[in-house]
Design a protein around this motif. Structure first.
Motif, PDB file in Angstrom:
ATOM      1  N   LYS A 120       0.835  -1.203   0.000  1.00 43.04           N
ATOM      2  CA  LYS A 120       0.000   0.000   0.000  1.00 43.04           C
ATOM      3  C   LYS A 120       0.871   1.254   0.000  1.00 43.04           C
ATOM      4  O   LYS A 120       1.981   1.258   0.527  1.00 43.04           O
TER       5      LYS A 120
ATOM      6  N   TRP B  24     -18.465  -1.782   6.737  1.00 43.15           N
ATOM      7  CA  TRP B  24     -17.105  -1.369   6.397  1.00 43.15           C
ATOM      8  C   TRP B  24     -16.804   0.070   6.832  1.00 43.15           C
ATOM      9  O   TRP B  24     -15.751   0.611   6.496  1.00 43.15           O
TER      10      TRP B  24
ATOM     11  N   ASP C 287     -12.883   5.219  10.357  1.00 42.41           N
ATOM     12  CA  ASP C 287     -12.177   4.219   9.556  1.00 42.41           C
ATOM     13  C   ASP C 287     -13.136   3.704   8.494  1.00 42.41           C
ATOM     14  O   ASP C 287     -14.154   3.088   8.809  1.00 42.41           O
TER      15      ASP C 287
ATOM     16  N   ARG D  30     -13.398   1.457   4.944  1.00 40.06           N
ATOM     17  CA  ARG D  30     -12.718   0.515   4.051  1.00 40.06           C
ATOM     18  C   ARG D  30     -13.765  -0.202   3.197  1.00 40.06           C
ATOM     19  O   ARG D  30     -14.151  -1.336   3.480  1.00 40.06           O
TER      20      ARG D  30
ATOM     21  N   ARG E 250      -8.736  -0.200  -0.640  1.00 36.24           N
ATOM     22  CA  ARG E 250      -8.944   1.236  -0.445  1.00 36.24           C
ATOM     23  C   ARG E 250      -9.334   1.489   1.000  1.00 36.24           C
ATOM     24  O   ARG E 250     -10.199   0.789   1.533  1.00 36.24           O
ATOM     25  N   ARG E 251      -8.715   2.515   1.590  1.00 41.44           N
ATOM     26  CA  ARG E 251      -9.000   2.773   3.006  1.00 41.44           C
ATOM     27  C   ARG E 251      -8.770   4.243   3.344  1.00 41.44           C
ATOM     28  O   ARG E 251      -7.845   4.868   2.824  1.00 41.44           O
TER      29      ARG E 251
ATOM     30  N   GLN F  85      -8.608   6.782   6.905  1.00 40.33           N
ATOM     31  CA  GLN F  85      -8.599   6.908   8.355  1.00 40.33           C
ATOM     32  C   GLN F  85      -8.455   8.381   8.715  1.00 40.33           C
ATOM     33  O   GLN F  85      -7.589   9.074   8.164  1.00 40.33           O
TER      34      GLN F  85
ATOM     35  N   HIS G 140      -5.026   4.956   2.228  1.00 37.78           N
ATOM     36  CA  HIS G 140      -4.248   3.811   1.776  1.00 37.78           C
ATOM     37  C   HIS G 140      -4.762   3.357   0.417  1.00 37.78           C
ATOM     38  O   HIS G 140      -5.963   3.145   0.241  1.00 37.78           O
TER      39      HIS G 140
END
Length: 444
Positions: free
Chosen positions: A69, A157, A166, A168, A173-174, A176, A185
Motif C-alpha cells: 500500500k 465497512w 475508519d 474501508r 482502499r482505506r 482513516q 491507503h
C-alpha cells in the motif's frame, strides 16, 4: 485307521449369528468414529477457537502477502503531506514527484483510488466518494472526529468513533481520520521495492534497461562495474535483505547435509553391531539397539534445545540435533537391511579367500547400498525442512529469519518470500536426490 476330520456344520442359526455380528460391527465402527470426533471437538476447544477467530484480520494479512500500500498522509502537527510506500521514511516520495493518481495543492489534495473511488482533502476535512453509496465526510477537530454519512445507518465497512473514522469499502482502499491526521491507503498488487531500494538509482528500471546498463562502459559507480553494481544493489536491498536470506538458506542446507551425513557415517558401523547375523553377542546387540531407541526417541527439537543450552546459538547445534536423531533412525533401518541380506553372496566372496573386510565390501555393501542411498537421500530431503524449524528455535539459518519477519506482524510479504524460497529449496533437493538415486542405484 484313518480318522476323519470334523468339519463345522453350517446351520441357518450360525449364518444368522454371523450376519448379526457383522451388522453390529458395521454400525459400531462409524458410531465410534463419530463419537471420537465429537469428543475431540469439545476437548480441543474448537468452539472457543472459532469464537475467537478473526477472519477479517486473516484476510487483511493475506492481502498484505501479495500486495503493498501507498500511504497519503496529511499531518496536522507538521501541516504537510507525505506520500510513502508502506509508510516508510526510506520510501517517501518528493512532493514534486508523487504518483500521478495523487494531486497536491497546498493544504488540499485529490486522490483518485480508481473505479470511481476518490478522496478529496480540504484542510482538515476528508470527503470519500464511494460509488453506489455516496460521500462520507470526516472532519478532524480538537476533540476527535466529526462524521457525516449519506445514510443514518453505517455499513459494516465504516467504523464510526468519536476519536477515529475508519472507512474501508474494499480491501484495496482505506481512509482513516483522527484529530492528528488524515491517512489514505491505496493498495497495489506485487511486492514493493523487491529488486532495488526506493532510493537506488536503479529503482524503477525495466529489465531491458538493466541489461543495457550492464553492457555499458559508462560506470554508475567508479568502484564497481555496472554488472556488479546491479548485483550489489539487489543483494544489499535493506527491505528484502536478499544477500542475508541467501546466506541463511545456504546455512540451512549445510545444516541438513552435515547432520544427515554425520548420522549416516556413524549409523552404518553401529548397524553392524545391532545386526543379529553380524554380532553374536546378545549384550552388544541389545546395548546398540537401545542406543538407537534413545537417540531417535528424543525428538529433534528437544536435542536442538539441549545443544543450544550447551553450545549456544548457531548452525552447529542444528546439525548436531539432526545427527543425533538420524543416527538412531538410520542405524535401525541399516541393521534391519543387514539382517535381510542373502548370505549366499557373502559365502561366495568368502570362497575366493577374501578377508573379512573384503567380504563386507563385496558381499554385504552392494546388497544394502540401495537401502543406504535411498534412506540417506530421503532423510536429507526431510532434514532440509526440519532444519528450518530448528533454525527458528535459535540454531540460525532461514528459520530464524522467518520467525523475525513474523514477529513484526507487518512484513508478511517478506514471510511469503522466505516460505517460497524454502519450498523451492525442498523441491530442488527432491529433484537432486532423485537424480542421485538413479545414478547410484539404477546406473542411469
Amino acid at each position: 485307521m484313518a480318522i476323519d476330520t470334523l468339519e463345522p456344520v453350517i446351520t441357518p442359526d450360525l449364518v444368522w449369528k454371523q450376519v448379526r455380528h457383522r451388522a453390529r460391527v458395521t454400525l459400531l465402527v462409524p458410531f465410534a468414529i463419530v463419537a471420537y470426533l465429537v469428543y475431540t471437538w469439545f476437548a480441543f476447544g474448537v468452539p472457543d477457537l472459532l469464537m475467537r477467530a478473526q477472519p477479517e484480520r486473516a484476510v487483511i494479512l493475506a492481502t498484505d502477502t501479495v500486495a503493498y500500500k501507498v500511504h497519503v498522509t496529511r499531518s496536522f502537527r507538521t501541516n504537510e503531506f507525505e506520500v510513502a510506500t508502506e509508510g516508510e521514511r526510506t520510501a517517501t516520495y518528493d512532493n514534486s514527484d508523487v504518483p500521478d493518481w495523487v494531486r497536491l495543492d497546498g493544504d488540499n489534495a485529490m486522490i483518485d483510488l480508481g473505479d470511481g473511488y476518490s478522496v478529496e482533502i480540504v484542510g482538515k476535512t476528508a470527503l470519500f466518494t464511494i460509488p453506489g453509496y455516496g460521500v462520507i465526510e470526516g472532519t478532524a477537530t480538537a476533540n476527535g472526529v466529526e462524521t457525516v454519512l449519506p445514510e443514518s445507518d453505517a455499513p459494516d465497512w465504516v467504523k464510526v468513533d468519536p476519536r477515529k473514522l475508519d472507512v474501508r469499502p474494499t480491501l484495496d482502499r482505506r481512509l482513516q481520520v483522527t484529530k492528528t491526521k488524515i491517512e489514505v491507503h491505496n493498495y497495489f498488487g506485487g511486492w514493493e521495492n523487491f529488486w532495488f531500494p526506493f532510493r537506488s538509482p536503479l529503482w524503477g528500471m525495466s529489465f531491458s534497461e538493466l541489461y543495457a546498463l550492464a553492457l555499458s562502459s559508462d560506470r554508475m559507480d567508479p568502484d564497481y562495474s555496472n554488472l556488479w553494481f546491479i548485483v550489489h544493489e539487489f543483494l544489499e536491498n535493506p527491505d528484502w535483505q536478499h544477500g542475508t536470506v541467501f546466506v541463511a538458506l545456504f546455512e540451512t542446507i549445510m545444516m541438513a547435509v552435515l547432520g544427515t551425513l554425520t548420522a549416516a557415517i556413524f549409523g552404518l558401523p553401529l548397524a553392524f553391531l545391532a545386526a543379529r547375523n553380524f554380532t553374536p553377542s546378545k549384550i552388544l546387540r541389545f546395548g546398540t539397539r537401545r542406543l538407537f531407541d534413545f537417540l531417535r526417541g528424543i525428538d529433534m527439537l528437544i536435542w536442538s534445545l539441549i545443544f543450544i543450552r550447551a553450545f549456544g546459538l548457531g548452525p552447529l547445534t542444528g546439525a548436531l540435533a539432526i545427527a543425533f536423531t538420524d543416527t538412531g533412525s538410520l542405524g535401525k533401518l541399516f541393521s534391519e537391511a543387514l539382517e535381510n541380506i542373502d548370505n549366499k553372496q557373502v559365502e561366495g566372496v568368502r570362497a575366493t579367500g577374501a578377508s573379512q573386510i573384503q567380504r563386507y565390501r563385496f558381499g554385504v555393501i552392494p546388497q544394502i547400498l540401495p537401502v543406504f542411498v535411498s534412506q540417506v537421500l530421503y532423510y536429507l530431503e526431510s532434514n532440509t525442512r526440519s532444519a528450518t524449524v530448528i533454525g527458528a528455535l535459535g540454531a540460525g539459518g532461514i528459520g530464524l529469519l522467518l520467525v523475525e519477519t513474523m514477529k513484526t506482524s507487518r512484513d508478511w510479504e517478506n514471510t511469503s518470500y522466505i516460505i517460497i524460497l524454502t519450498i523451492v529449496v525442498v523441491i530442488l533437493m527432491d529433484q537432486t536426490s532423485g537424480w542421485l538415486r538413479r545414478k547410484l542405484i539404477e546406473g542411469k
